[in-house]
Design a protein around this motif. Structure first.
Motif, PDB file in Angstrom:
ATOM      1  N   ALA A 177       0.829  -1.205   0.000  1.00 27.44           N
ATOM      2  CA  ALA A 177       0.000   0.000   0.000  1.00 27.44           C
ATOM      3  C   ALA A 177       0.865   1.257   0.000  1.00 27.44           C
ATOM      4  O   ALA A 177       0.580   2.236  -0.711  1.00 27.44           O
ATOM      5  N   SER A 236      -7.197   3.558   3.277  1.00 30.54           N
ATOM      6  CA  SER A 236      -7.178   4.496   2.160  1.00 30.54           C
ATOM      7  C   SER A 236      -8.246   4.074   1.170  1.00 30.54           C
ATOM      8  O   SER A 236      -8.152   2.994   0.570  1.00 30.54           O
ATOM      9  N   GLU A 279      -2.987  -2.374   6.736  1.00 34.31           N
ATOM     10  CA  GLU A 279      -2.515  -1.166   6.056  1.00 34.31           C
ATOM     11  C   GLU A 279      -3.316   0.044   6.529  1.00 34.31           C
ATOM     12  O   GLU A 279      -4.437  -0.095   7.021  1.00 34.31           O
ATOM     13  N   PHE A 314      -6.666   3.161  -2.175  1.00 29.57           N
ATOM     14  CA  PHE A 314      -6.022   1.848  -2.234  1.00 29.57           C
ATOM     15  C   PHE A 314      -7.074   0.739  -2.231  1.00 29.57           C
ATOM     16  O   PHE A 314      -6.954  -0.242  -2.959  1.00 29.57           O
ATOM     17  N   VAL A 361      -6.882  -0.109  -6.164  1.00 38.16           N
ATOM     18  CA  VAL A 361      -5.801  -1.102  -6.187  1.00 38.16           C
ATOM     19  C   VAL A 361      -6.358  -2.478  -5.831  1.00 38.16           C
ATOM     20  O   VAL A 361      -6.465  -3.367  -6.681  1.00 38.16           O
ATOM     21  N   MET A 373       2.510   1.656  -3.414  1.00 36.54           N
ATOM     22  CA  MET A 373       1.581   2.089  -4.452  1.00 36.54           C
ATOM     23  C   MET A 373       1.344   3.592  -4.398  1.00 36.54           C
ATOM     24  O   MET A 373       1.134   4.234  -5.437  1.00 36.54           O
ATOM     25  N   LYS A 374       1.389   4.167  -3.221  1.00 36.39           N
ATOM     26  CA  LYS A 374       1.262   5.628  -3.123  1.00 36.39           C
ATOM     27  C   LYS A 374       2.437   6.302  -3.824  1.00 36.39           C
ATOM     28  O   LYS A 374       2.274   7.313  -4.512  1.00 36.39           O
TER      29      LYS A 374
END
Length: 306
Positions: A196, A232, A229, A235, A239, A199-200
């Motif tokens: 996570a 978000s 995580e 996310f 994602v 990925m940001k």
């Protein structure tokens, strides 16, 4: 046509040899293993094969003896073999049993792709998994690997391993991955909280889609520590939602581990404010998870600190 045995006797006759080289060659030709090979292949060898192939014979005996003595050889991991080619003696180097086994093991390890996972999973094994308090989880893991082995191209519902911190959920995922690798099936293990964060960062490099595609198509995907995580919505929806939607549509085996039950994960994904829209999105994601995996409680004591 000259008789091969006569040619061999001539080569080995010290009266026809001069110097240490000839003596060395004669000793190599007289080697019992060489003699056995020549006898077994006499019909296929030309009469002058021994004379012309003397250097090959010497190389064979020399390299074989080096290996037997544990000395450095010409081709480490390979052993020399006398062969017949067009009526003449030649030498081939074949991999040793140890090298074959090492290469097979390396190929097996390559089938398990671990991303930000603990090193311990590399040696995780179902056979060494302590079933105390978690026999249901072990049985489910064993059944899953057997089912995939029997029908690797069919859809198999995965596992959602839930339980407190330290009870061996991650280890069990690793053990499943290693067992699948023994069956020639590749898998990817992914630590979700670390993913996570990465990925940001991928937003800045415009690599989000590439990273998602690299994960979503794994033959078997294992998402470790989902729900740990930082929450978000992006996310969750852009994602995890995309990955799990793809895997649900393609019916690809997917496993999870989490400190949260499915009910707890549903509430977590909806957020603290739990607006209707967020709750709906969380429920949609959970429907994908429930399709992909069945919930299995992992009990027992904390193996890390116990």
């Amino acid at each position: 046509m000259k008789d091969m045995q006569a040619e061999l006797r001539k080569l080995m006759d010290q009266r026809h040899m001069t110097g240490a080289y000839r003596q060395t060659i004669a000793k190599a030709v007289a080697d019992p293993e060489v003699q056995a090979f020549l006898a077994a292949n006499q019909a296929a060898l030309a009469p002058d094969a021994v004379d012309r192939g003397a250097a090959k014979i010497y190389e064979f005996v020399n390299e074989r003896n080096k290996r037997a003595a544990g000395e450095a050889s010409f081709a480490p991991g390979y052993q020399p073999q006398l062969v017949v080619a067009n009526g003449q003696l030649d030498l081939a180097y074949e991999p040793t049993q140890a090298r074959v086994a090492a290469e097979a093991k390396a190929a097996q390890r390559a089938l398990v792709k671990a991303i930000n996972m603990p090193k311990a999973i590399a040696t995780a094994s179902l056979a060494n998994y302590d079933p105390t308090g978690r026999d249901e989880a072990l049985d489910a893991a064993t059944d899953f690997t057997l089912a995939v082995a029997q029908a690797p191209h069919a859809y198999h519902q995965g596992l959602y391993l839930t339980g407190p911190f330290g009870v061996g959920k991650t280890y069990l995922l690793g053990a499943i991955a290693n067992q699948l690798a023994k069956q020639g099936i590749a898998s990817t293990l992914l630590h979700v909280p670390t993913y996570a964060v990465e990925m940001k960062g991928a937003i800045q490099t415009n690599s989000v889609l590439a990273k998602i595609n690299a994960i979503k198509k794994a033959p078997v995907l294992m998402l470790d520590d989902i729900g740990a995580e930082a929450l978000s919505p992006w996310f969750r929806d852009e994602v995890l939602g995309i990955i799990l939607q793809y895997r649900m549509q393609e019916e690809m085996p997917t496993l999870f581990s989490s400190n949260k039950t499915m009910a707890e994960l549903t509430r977590y994904l909806a957020g603290s404010e739990r607006g209707d829209n967020e709750a709906l999105k969380a429920s949609r994601l959970m429907e994908r998870i429930k399709f992909l995996a069945k919930e299995i409680a992992v009990g027992g004591n904390d193996r890390r600190n116990g």
